[in-house]
Scaffold this active site. Structure first.
Site, short mmCIF file in Angstrom:
data_model
loop_
_atom_site.label_atom_id
_atom_site.label_comp_id
_atom_site.label_asym_id
_atom_site.label_seq_id
_atom_site.Cartn_x
_atom_site.Cartn_y
_atom_site.Cartn_z
NE ARG A 1 1.02 1.55 4.60
CZ ARG A 1 1.65 1.71 4.80
NH1 ARG A 1 2.58 2.00 3.55
NH2 ARG A 1 2.87 1.60 5.20
CD GLU B 1 2.84 7.13 6.60
OE1 GLU B 1 2.38 6.52 6.93
OE2 GLU B 1 2.29 8.22 5.81
CG HIS B 2 4.43 7.76 12.26
ND1 HIS B 2 4.77 6.14 13.05
CD2 HIS B 2 5.17 7.50 11.34
CE1 HIS B 2 5.66 6.22 12.36
NE2 HIS B 2 6.38 6.86 11.30
CG ASP C 1 -1.52 3.28 12.09
OD1 ASP C 1 -0.82 3.40 12.62
OD2 ASP C 1 -1.60 2.08 11.77
N GLY D 1 8.74 1.02 3.08
CA GLY D 1 7.76 2.28 3.88
C GLY D 1 5.93 1.87 2.56
CB SER E 1 2.66 -2.28 3.23
OG SER E 1 1.75 -2.69 4.58
CG ASP F 1 0.85 -0.89 7.26
OD1 ASP F 1 0.45 -0.04 6.41
OD2 ASP F 1 1.73 -1.25 7.83
CE LYS G 1 8.68 -0.24 7.97
NZ LYS G 1 9.33 0.12 6.87
P1 ADP Z 1 7.93 -2.31 4.90
O1 ADP Z 1 8.22 -0.55 4.79
O2 ADP Z 1 8.40 -2.92 3.62
O3 ADP Z 1 7.10 -2.88 5.46
P2 ADP Z 1 9.10 -3.49 7.43
O4 ADP Z 1 10.78 -3.24 7.77
O5 ADP Z 1 8.07 -3.54 8.19
O6 ADP Z 1 9.69 -2.92 5.75
O7 ADP Z 1 9.75 -5.35 6.38
C1 ADP Z 1 10.64 -6.07 5.17
C2 ADP Z 1 11.04 -7.29 5.91
O8 ADP Z 1 9.86 -7.91 5.01
C3 ADP Z 1 12.49 -7.73 4.83
O9 ADP Z 1 13.35 -7.08 5.91
C4 ADP Z 1 11.61 -9.33 4.99
O10 ADP Z 1 12.50 -9.47 6.43
C5 ADP Z 1 10.34 -8.84 4.32
N1 ADP Z 1 9.70 -9.18 3.62
C6 ADP Z 1 9.87 -8.11 2.61
N2 ADP Z 1 9.16 -8.39 1.71
C7 ADP Z 1 9.61 -9.98 1.21
C8 ADP Z 1 9.77 -10.84 -0.21
N3 ADP Z 1 9.51 -10.65 -0.92
N4 ADP Z 1 9.85 -12.12 0.76
C9 ADP Z 1 10.84 -12.14 1.93
N5 ADP Z 1 10.32 -11.76 3.15
C10 ADP Z 1 9.59 -10.12 2.43
P1 NG1 Z 2 5.41 0.29 7.92
O1 NG1 Z 2 6.21 1.74 6.73
O2 NG1 Z 2 4.67 -0.28 6.35
O3 NG1 Z 2 6.82 -0.78 8.25
C1 NG1 Z 2 3.84 1.50 9.78
C2 NG1 Z 2 2.79 0.64 10.68
C3 NG1 Z 2 1.83 0.98 10.20
C4 NG1 Z 2 1.67 2.69 10.93
C5 NG1 Z 2 3.07 3.05 9.43
C6 NG1 Z 2 3.05 5.00 10.36
C7 NG1 Z 2 3.45 -1.64 10.98
C8 NG1 Z 2 3.01 -2.85 10.16
N1 NG1 Z 2 2.99 -0.91 10.20
O4 NG1 Z 2 3.97 1.00 7.91
O5 NG1 Z 2 0.49 0.99 11.27
O6 NG1 Z 2 1.65 3.43 11.61
O7 NG1 Z 2 3.68 2.25 10.17
O8 NG1 Z 2 1.56 5.51 9.93
O9 NG1 Z 2 3.19 -1.78 11.68
MG MG Z 3 6.34 -3.14 7.51
#
Ligand code: ADP
Ligand code: NG1
Ligand code: MG
Length: 486
Positions: free
Chosen positions: A43, A49-50, A52, A149, A151, A196, A240
């Site tokens: 998404r 932002e921040h 929810d 970011g 998701s 998300d 994150k």
């Molecule tokens: P995002 O903002 O993309 O949600 P996060 O830090 O919350 O970032 O999560 C990213 C993590 O999700 C990656 O470090 C990895 O562990 C996992 N991930 C994302 N895409 C994939 C994928 N295609 N296959 C396996 N793991 C994935």
């Molecule tokens: P991303 O950027 O997907 O890690 C996070 C939180 C959301 C929201 C946003 C900021 C998770 C899974 N997602 O998103 O709930 O707080 O940051 O708006 O924790």
């Molecule tokens: Mg995430």
């Protein structure tokens, strides 16, 4: 999960290269064809932002990019896990009762990729009360830029949870499964708010969604016809769950809310966690009044732990136990004013953004033959886009200065965009990741070219041909779906 629109749709397996390649990968790994696929999109959050996790509505839309899980039933109570991208290790595990599934990061605190899969499985088992009729072979294929970011983590957790539940014949509507996935992603360690997972299941093509909480509701937001949203990567990736930045913001909001709630006698003595939106309701004030109240009640730039304890009349042990998370217990300083000001200001901006979208439409649908819902604009097109854009710019300023979750590359992208008369903001949690920009449709190609030249080539010194993969225009897409021909 069948014919009714409240449930996750089940459709025939689409043809196309992506599914074919995934099916081949699955067959090479397991020697059979997948029985079904679960697809969950990433998404982009347009504004909100921040907030929810503070109980305020947000305004995201689903991307075309997604995670697709190819799945096959097996009798053994095991999960065999593969990924089309060889950087993600293969792993197999027993399906144990959910309380015995321990999700631990590596020695540097970074989650293993399969921890997100374990979150989905654990959440499904908890919902099913550990009743399992089928084990699974799973092969994951994702094209959402990770740690950016957009998701990718929630798409992965949700796709696995959805696949696991489908394999056990569980019937959940979209609202239930969104909440379940929001809860189970917290096993990774971050106290996310649920945006998300909600948009992942409740998204509809051609519309953004205004998502509100308690009860979880998604209301369509039709975007101005001449607006295009462009996503551009800052080239800074951030996981994150590997740092405590995210949880620190969550608990700063919690502490600010608890202190503001002291103005009401009702919650004074218990340890219930209260959100900034619950305090607003409790005090029966407008968002604007809440901004004034924050200035008055939380005037200091920094609050030390002992001051917070004193204000709340609690011990440090109670503060640690009831309000802080394992990765924030050691913190001694909190920025309560700045975080609360961001939250109330951003909540105001979401309402204004939604109002402008609604007011700019005269309610006459155009071109429904191809299913595209567009509206004729009432006001001056440029005014509408400028007003929405101004809100996005203010959102970025607030995230940068009050919430301190930007990154120098994100700021640079926002500044370059502004020079090109395009408004933008960071999207998602921040500290890296992407910006989302609001660009008039007829300027999109020119804008993308300029970003490639000014940011990716000149500033980041990367090849223009490669820059192509970091910036794309997008429009609202479908939510989660199960594909099967059986
Ligand atoms: P995002 O903002 O993309 O949600 P996060 O830090 O919350 O970032 O999560 C990213 C993590 O999700 C990656 O470090 C990895 O562990 C996992 N991930 C994302 N895409 C994939 C994928 N295609 N296959 C396996 N793991 C994935
Ligand atoms: P991303 O950027 O997907 O890690 C996070 C939180 C959301 C929201 C946003 C900021 C998770 C899974 N997602 O998103 O709930 O707080 O940051 O708006 O924790
Ligand atoms: Mg995430």
């Amino acid at each position: 999960m069948n014919g009714n629109s409240d449930e996750v749709p089940i459709t025939n397996i689409p043809s196309g290269e992506r599914i074919q390649k995934l099916s081949e990968h699955y067959s090479n790994e397991f020697g059979s064809e997948p029985d079904f696929y679960a697809r969950v999109p990433g998404r982009v959050n347009l504004i909100g932002e921040h907030i929810d996790y503070c109980g305020y509505p947000v305004l995201p839309m689903a991307l075309e990019q997604d995670i697709i899980v190819a799945a096959g039933f097996i009798k053994e109570h095991k999960v065999y896990l593969r990924n089309t991208n060889c950087k993600y290790d293969k792993i197999d595990f027993e399906i144990k009762p959910y309380s015995e599934i321990i999700i631990k990061a590596d020695s540097d605190g970074k989650p293993f990729w399969y921890n997100y899969v374990l979150c989905g499985v654990k959440g499904a088992l908890e919902y099913l009360n550990n009743k399992v009729i089928s084990g699974l072979r799973l092969c994951i294929d994702g094209n959402i830029p990770p740690s950016s970011g957009l998701s990718s983590s929630s798409a992965l957790v949700s796709a696995v949870c959805l696949a696991f539940l489908y394999a056990q014949n569980a019937n959940l509507n979209k609202i239930e499964i969104s909440s379940l996935c929001a809860n189970c992603e917290r096993y990774i360690g971050t106290q996310g708010g649920g945006m998300d997972q909600a948009i992942a299941f409740l998204a509809e093509k051609y519309c953004a969604q205004y998502i509100s909480w308690n009860p979880l509701t998604a209301t369509k937001v039709v975007l101005p016809e001449d607006a295009t949203f462009v996503v551009a990567h800052s080239l800074a990736e951030v996981n994150k769950a590997a740092t405590n930045d995210y949880n620190k913001r969550v608990i700063e909001c919690r502490l600010a809310a608890k202190i503001l709630s002291l103005d009401s006698q009702r919650l004074k003595t218990d340890h219930t966690i209260i959100t900034l939106s619950q305090v607003q309701k409790l005090l029966s004030k407008s968002l604007e009044d809440m901004v004034d109240l924050v200035q008055y009640r939380l005037p200091k730039k920094i609050y030390h732990k002992n001051e917070v304890c004193k204000m709340l009349e609690i011990t440090e042990e109670d503060l640690n136990e009831f309000y802080l998370t394992p990765n924030t217990r050691h913190l001694n300083e909190f920025k309560l004013k700045q975080r609360a000001l961001h939250v109330y200001g951003e909540a105001i901006r979401v309402e204004e953004f939604r109002k402008i979208c609604a007011q700019s439409m005269n309610g006459k649908t155009n071109g429904s033959a191809n299913g595209v819902v567009t509206f004729e604009s009432n006001g001056d097109k440029n005014d509408v886009l400028n007003n929405l854009g101004e809100l996005m710019s203010k959102s970025h300023e607030s995230l940068k200065n009050l919430y301190e979750c930007s990154h120098k590359n994100l700021d640079q992208l926002v500044d370059i965009s502004r020079e090109l008369n395009v408004y933008s903001r960071l999207t998602g949690a921040g500290w890296g990741g992407c910006i989302v920009a609001l660009c008039p449709r007829d300027k999109v190609n020119e804008y993308i070219e300029k970003l490639k030249d000014e940011f990716y080539t000149k500033h980041c010194k990367i090849d223009k041909a490669k820059a192509k993969s970091y910036v794309f225009a997008t429009s609202p897409n479908y939510g989660a779906v199960i594909y099967t021909n059986k």
